[in-house]
Design an enzyme around this catalytic site. Sequence first.
Site, PDB file in Angstrom:
ATOM      1  N   MET A  34      -8.503   1.021   4.560  1.00 56.45           N
ATOM      2  CA  MET A  34      -8.491   2.437   4.921  1.00 56.45           C
ATOM      3  C   MET A  34      -9.635   3.174   4.213  1.00 56.45           C
ATOM      4  O   MET A  34      -9.599   4.403   4.079  1.00 56.45           O
ATOM      5  CB  MET A  34      -7.143   3.074   4.573  1.00 56.45           C
ATOM      6  N   HIS A  41     -10.920  -3.913  -2.991  1.00 60.95           N
ATOM      7  CA  HIS A  41     -11.397  -4.186  -1.632  1.00 60.95           C
ATOM      8  C   HIS A  41     -12.592  -5.149  -1.666  1.00 60.95           C
ATOM      9  O   HIS A  41     -12.690  -6.068  -0.855  1.00 60.95           O
ATOM     10  CB  HIS A  41     -11.860  -2.892  -0.959  1.00 60.95           C
ATOM     11  N   GLN A 153      -2.447  -8.771  -2.519  1.00 64.69           N
ATOM     12  CA  GLN A 153      -1.055  -8.873  -2.966  1.00 64.69           C
ATOM     13  C   GLN A 153      -0.574  -7.548  -3.552  1.00 64.69           C
ATOM     14  O   GLN A 153       0.620  -7.348  -3.740  1.00 64.69           O
ATOM     15  CB  GLN A 153      -0.926  -9.976  -4.027  1.00 64.69           C
ATOM     16  N   ASP A 155      -0.279  -4.851  -2.127  1.00 64.31           N
ATOM     17  CA  ASP A 155       0.696  -4.348  -1.142  1.00 64.31           C
ATOM     18  C   ASP A 155       1.514  -5.555  -0.688  1.00 64.31           C
ATOM     19  O   ASP A 155       1.326  -6.080   0.409  1.00 64.31           O
ATOM     20  CB  ASP A 155      -0.042  -3.677   0.008  1.00 64.31           C
ATOM     21  N   SER A 190      -6.317   1.361  -6.854  1.00 65.38           N
ATOM     22  CA  SER A 190      -5.802   1.910  -5.602  1.00 65.38           C
ATOM     23  C   SER A 190      -6.624   3.138  -5.251  1.00 65.38           C
ATOM     24  O   SER A 190      -7.032   3.891  -6.147  1.00 65.38           O
ATOM     25  CB  SER A 190      -4.329   2.310  -5.775  1.00 65.38           C
ATOM     26  N   SER A 191      -6.872   3.336  -3.972  1.00 67.09           N
ATOM     27  CA  SER A 191      -7.593   4.551  -3.550  1.00 67.09           C
ATOM     28  C   SER A 191      -6.831   5.780  -4.027  1.00 67.09           C
ATOM     29  O   SER A 191      -7.424   6.818  -4.313  1.00 67.09           O
ATOM     30  CB  SER A 191      -7.747   4.578  -2.032  1.00 67.09           C
TER      31      SER A 191
HETATM   32  P1  AMP Z   1      -5.995  -0.028   1.687  1.00 63.01           P
HETATM   33  O1  AMP Z   1      -7.389   0.464   1.939  1.00 63.01           O
HETATM   34  O2  AMP Z   1      -5.343   0.589   0.521  1.00 63.01           O
HETATM   35  O3  AMP Z   1      -5.167  -0.041   2.941  1.00 63.01           O
HETATM   36  O4  AMP Z   1      -6.160  -1.546   1.270  1.00 63.01           O
HETATM   37  C1  AMP Z   1      -6.870  -2.451   2.061  1.00 63.01           C
HETATM   38  C2  AMP Z   1      -6.626  -3.850   1.553  1.00 63.01           C
HETATM   39  O5  AMP Z   1      -7.062  -3.933   0.198  1.00 63.01           O
HETATM   40  C3  AMP Z   1      -5.139  -4.221   1.562  1.00 63.01           C
HETATM   41  O6  AMP Z   1      -5.014  -5.562   1.957  1.00 63.01           O
HETATM   42  C4  AMP Z   1      -4.750  -4.015   0.127  1.00 63.01           C
HETATM   43  O7  AMP Z   1      -3.652  -4.807  -0.262  1.00 63.01           O
HETATM   44  C5  AMP Z   1      -6.018  -4.443  -0.584  1.00 63.01           C
HETATM   45  N1  AMP Z   1      -6.039  -3.892  -1.938  1.00 63.01           N
HETATM   46  C6  AMP Z   1      -5.816  -2.605  -2.302  1.00 63.01           C
HETATM   47  N2  AMP Z   1      -5.862  -2.468  -3.648  1.00 63.01           N
HETATM   48  C7  AMP Z   1      -6.127  -3.701  -4.143  1.00 63.01           C
HETATM   49  C8  AMP Z   1      -6.290  -4.236  -5.464  1.00 63.01           C
HETATM   50  N3  AMP Z   1      -6.184  -3.468  -6.548  1.00 63.01           N
HETATM   51  N4  AMP Z   1      -6.549  -5.558  -5.593  1.00 63.01           N
HETATM   52  C9  AMP Z   1      -6.647  -6.346  -4.499  1.00 63.01           C
HETATM   53  N5  AMP Z   1      -6.508  -5.911  -3.234  1.00 63.01           N
HETATM   54  C10 AMP Z   1      -6.247  -4.607  -3.053  1.00 63.01           C
END
Ligand code: AMP
Length: 283
Positions: A34, A41, A153, A155, A190-191
């Site tokens: 996202m 990411h 992992q 999420d 985390s974003s």
């Molecule tokens: P998001 O943009 O938050 O929807 O995340 C996109 C992808 O990045 C998802 O598969 C998340 O699980 C992964 N992700 C988010 N934060 C982390 C993190 N700290 N470590 C590894 N993967 C992450």
Amino acid sequence: MAKRPTIARNVSSLRRALAPYRDAGQTIALVPTMGALHRGHLALVRQAQRRARRVVVSIFVNPTQFAPHEDFGSYPRRFETDIAALADAKIDLVWAPSASVMYPDGFATRLAPEGAAKAGLEDKFRPHFFGGVATVVAKLFTQVAPDFALFGQKDYQQLRVVTQMAKDLDLPLKVIGMPTVREKDGLALSSRNLYLSAGERSVAPLLYRVLKTCAARIKNGEKIEGVLDVGRREIDLAGFALDYLEARHALTLAPIASRREGPIRLLVAAKIGTTRLIDNLGV
Ligand code: AMP
């Protein structure tokens, strides 16, 4: 300067961009995001590059996984910074549809995942969430048709739901889960960490500390419920509003009362101020 990736904004330009990869028989990995990209990411991106000849990163803040009271409107959007980071990472194709490309007028289909999606964890607090996630990820998988898709992992319940969805729909790809990337003090990247005030940021790492302590005590043979009760109290006392701290079967996410019932995953969600944080850890 790094080469700017091709940015596909509708399905036909995505297909045009993918065609030469397919014609050349090149493997493709997809990293769905996202946006507001961070090192977590980018770790998925690097692993994707190891797995496949071509990597597509999607950037789409999916409206159908947010409830009306949630943070869809304020979710961080940093498209140009993200594109620069992906250029540095040598990504050559970014899939960035608008909401009206993903959900054109008259769109009328929504997946209703069960199993792990009904575990009583995130789904209990965000009942609309996994329907939205499964629907958009199924669309991303059919749009890009990758050989691999990488998820964090971080999420954990989402990873289980997406893995099951791909299996149940016979989608010809492998879903790969990658370990959580953390700050030095343990806070999972985390974003949404961008929302934290300085004070909140300083307490936020407690969630991971509690997960680690609970995992160690359960491994030592202490009773799961007692260990979790102590953990829950610690999280409350630190000023969080706890949604859940649970021990679940690592694959099915079913409740688990002892280590003999299978591999255990500890999962936590709690609000600090107005920001909701989630984390998890294997025992
Ligand atoms: P998001 O943009 O938050 O929807 O995340 C996109 C992808 O990045 C998802 O598969 C998340 O699980 C992964 N992700 C988010 N934060 C982390 C993190 N700290 N470590 C590894 N993967 C992450």
